[in-house]
Design an enzyme around this catalytic site. Structure first.
Site, PDB file in Angstrom:
ATOM      1  N   VAL A   1       2.000   5.163   0.080  1.00 43.79           N
ATOM      2  CA  VAL A   1       1.709   6.504   0.566  1.00 43.79           C
ATOM      3  C   VAL A   1       2.861   7.382   0.106  1.00 43.79           C
ATOM      4  CG1 VAL A   1       1.497   7.987   2.586  1.00 43.79           C
ATOM      5  CG2 VAL A   1       0.357   5.770   2.561  1.00 43.79           C
TER       6      VAL A   1
ATOM      7  N   ASP B   1       6.050   2.038   1.759  1.00 35.27           N
ATOM      8  CA  ASP B   1       5.141   0.915   2.009  1.00 35.27           C
ATOM      9  C   ASP B   1       4.490   1.150   3.372  1.00 35.27           C
ATOM     10  OD1 ASP B   1       3.902  -1.482   2.596  1.00 35.27           O
ATOM     11  OD2 ASP B   1       5.534  -2.731   1.828  1.00 35.27           O
ATOM     12  N   HIS B   2       3.206   1.467   3.370  1.00 34.98           N
ATOM     13  CA  HIS B   2       2.533   1.879   4.603  1.00 34.98           C
ATOM     14  C   HIS B   2       2.347   0.713   5.577  1.00 34.98           C
ATOM     15  CE1 HIS B   2       0.868   4.870   7.005  1.00 34.98           C
ATOM     16  NE2 HIS B   2      -0.178   5.261   6.291  1.00 34.98           N
ATOM     17  N   ARG B   3       2.616  -0.511   5.137  1.00 39.15           N
ATOM     18  CA  ARG B   3       2.565  -1.638   6.068  1.00 39.15           C
ATOM     19  C   ARG B   3       3.712  -1.570   7.064  1.00 39.15           C
ATOM     20  NH1 ARG B   3       2.798  -6.582   2.041  1.00 39.15           N
ATOM     21  NH2 ARG B   3       4.517  -5.260   1.339  1.00 39.15           N
TER      22      ARG B   3
ATOM     23  N   PRO C   1       0.849  -1.206   0.000  1.00 42.37           N
ATOM     24  CA  PRO C   1       0.000   0.000   0.000  1.00 42.37           C
ATOM     25  C   PRO C   1       0.878   1.248   0.000  1.00 42.37           C
ATOM     26  CG  PRO C   1      -0.019  -1.047   2.167  1.00 42.37           C
ATOM     27  CD  PRO C   1       0.717  -1.981   1.249  1.00 42.37           C
TER      28      PRO C   1
END
Length: 580
Positions: A377, A551-553, A375
């Site tokens: 951002v 990577d927003h994880r 995901p």
């Protein structure tokens, strides 16, 4: 002696390569390790060296041909050794003698050595005076069906004989071959074998025979089996059906986590709407299941038959007033045909098409995986780069004296390495299998590079340990190699963070796609004069725009902002890099 040279396995799941150019011609003298050809895989362009000292005898592929790994592409005459014809005659004589001594009376009793000898013979020439181009699986199938592969017209790339071509030839030959294929599959009744195999696809191994879709499928396949005559005399179709059934007996073992396949095979699977991990196969390469194009088409055909049978059964049930019937698991969902049609692009007059393959396709698949796995951002900011511009101008003349072109990228690389020391979460990778975040100790920075084949990412190792001029020199060299398509695969591996300089072409902000499995990528806009407020006054300053995708994880927005703030400090005052 004639020495055959096969397209070597370059690893990483590469199953084929496109021959770009020959550097030799028949009759040329070559030495060991001399480059004889260039081949493009879906990873990069590689040089193919000669394995021996000798004379080029024959080139067995043309530029533009897509050649499977393990296929002979060139032969050499090696001095001081017996000729290929003499060796072949001797081998034939020895094989015949061994067969007589062993009392072998039928082809079925021959061992692996016999099969290998047959394959060698088949690979020499065809009935038209040329070499037979065929995959090992196609040769094996031809032996099983009793088909003379030298008489088969190949429909594959470069006239290559595929399994589908062999089956077509077997069907044209008629009768007895179909029965033999059915016997080798372990079933005397060809129709039953196919019904059983495809019925497992249809009803999920229920085996109860109660599914209306299953009954319809058996009816449909039965017609294939007996040639619509209903009397079981359609042996041509029966033989081919049994062959398909033999390939479908491992349907229940499908659903693999990983499958090796050539890019062209994956393209066919996409076009046919087939999940390649579900295609049954008994071939293994490097310990992984391997699927070829023929297997994909067979599986797609089995699914199509199942779906047609389901539709017929459902229509019959509805006409009889039985509205409770449900389609089997293999039935095509509503709207699937429309979605498949949307994947096809109709070309109008004046349009031009070119193959989506090789490096371009690999880049696309990597981008797709990165975008839909991590995901994204993106944090945007700008930095006053006036001091950076002045510093580069001071050092540029010194760099030119040493033959090094000094751009802004090495400064940014050094600043990134320094900022990563303070914010190590941006120098990470996510190990999803073990559910761990890996904090990388190296500072290996990739530099995204636009090439004719698409975007490539050369990696400069240990950026934190190198000076500006050395970074500039290494980066320039790697970028040049990428654009010339001479870069090695290992020179594009091992990166921990990536920089993409879209500002060199023109642009302010962007949303860069992460170079998966990394967790961050920095995009650089163009450095331009812009109005900025300095000590209460609006003045013209050199401004650099930044676009950081994470990577927003793994990385929070606050982490991204802190990293950019640190990066700005180094770029606004490059002398701070002297402390690193």
């Amino acid at each position: 002696m004639v020495r055959e040279f096969k397209l070597p396995d370059v690893g990483e799941g590469v199953a084929e390569g496109e021959l770009l150019e020959w550097h030799v011609e028949p009759g040329d003298q070559v030495t060991e390790d001399q480059v004889v050809a260039e081949v493009e895989t879906d990873k990069a362009v590689v040089d193919v060296p000669a394995p021996v000292n000798g004379t080029v005898r024959e080139l067995l592929a043309e530029p533009g041909d897509v050649v499977p790994v393990g296929e002979v592409i060139i032969t050499f005459d090696v001095e001081g050794e017996e000729s290929a014809e003499t060796a072949a005659e001797a081998d034939d004589g020895e094989s015949a003698g061994e067969a007589t001594d062993a009392g072998a009376t039928a082809p079925e009793s021959s061992g692996e050595s016999g099969g290998a000898a047959a394959e060698t013979a088949e690979s020499s020439v065809n009935g038209k005076g040329g070499r037979v181009f065929a995959a090992p699986s196609a040769r094996r199938l031809a032996r099983e069906l009793g088909v003379d592969i030298a008489a088969v017209d190949g429909a594959g790339p470069g006239g290559r004989v595929t399994e589908a071509d062999v089956r077509a030839a077997e069907g044209d030959a008629g009768g007895t071959e179909g029965g033999a294929a059915g016997s080798e599959a372990g079933e005397s009744d060809d129709g039953k074998q196919l019904k059983s195999a495809v019925s497992r696809i249809d009803d999920g191994e229920s085996g109860d025979g109660k599914s209306s879709g299953g009954d319809g499928l058996k009816s449909a396949v039965s017609r294939v089996d007996d040639g619509e005559s209903g009397d079981g005399t359609g042996s041509d179709e029966g033989g081919a059906a049994a062959s398909r059934a033999a390939g479908a007996t491992s349907v229940e073992a499908a659903g693999r986590e990983r499958t090796l396949a050539a890019p062209a095979t994956r393209k066919v699977a996409d076009e046919l709407g087939v999940a390649i991990d579900d295609v049954p196969t008994d071939e293994v390469r490097d310990g992984q299941a391997f699927v070829d194009e023929a297997a994909v088409r067979e599986y797609a055909e089995a699914q199509r038959q199942a779906q047609e049978a389901d539709a017929e059964a459902l229509a019959s049930a509805e006409s009889a007033g039985d509205t409770g019937a449900e389609p089997a698991a293999g039935a095509e969902p509503a709207g699937a045909a429309e979605r498949d049609a949307a994947r096809t692009v109709d070309a109008a007059e004046g349009d031009r098409r070119e193959p989506y393959k090789g490096v371009r396709k690999t880049i696309g698949q990597a981008m797709e995986r990165a975008k839909f796995t991590a995901p994204h951002v993106t944090h945007h900011d700008k930095v006053d780069a006036t001091a950076l511009v002045e510093t580069r101008e001071k050092l540029k003349e010194r760099a030119d004296e040493q033959g090094v072109k000094l751009t802004y990228v090495p400064f940014v690389m050094k600043a990134v390495a320094a900022a990563l020391d303070e914010h190590p979460v941006l120098n990470t990778q996510l190990d999803e299998d073990n559910e761990e975040i890996v904090f990388r100790g190296d500072r290996n920075v990739g530099v995204a590079t636009a090439t004719d084949a698409g975007l490539m990412v050369p990696v400069v190792d240990d950026v934190d340990e190198k000076g500006l001029l050395r970074l500039a020199s290494e980066t320039n060299e790697l970028v040049a190699k990428a654009r010339e398509r001479s870069i090695a695969r290992e020179e594009m591996q091992g990166g921990t963070f990536t920089i993409t300089n879209f500002g060199a072409i023109g642009g302010e902000y962007a949303t860069p796609i992460i170079n998966y499995p990394e967790t961050a990528i920095l995009g650089l806009g163009a450095i331009e004069e812009r109005p900025m407020a300095v000590d209460g006054e609006v003045v013209a300053r050199d401004v650099l725009t930044l676009s950081l995708s994470v990577d927003h994880r793994v990385i929070d927005g606050a982490d991204a902002a802190r990293f950019v703030n640190t990066l700005k400090e180094y770029l606004e005052d490059p002398t701070l890099l002297l402390l690193e």
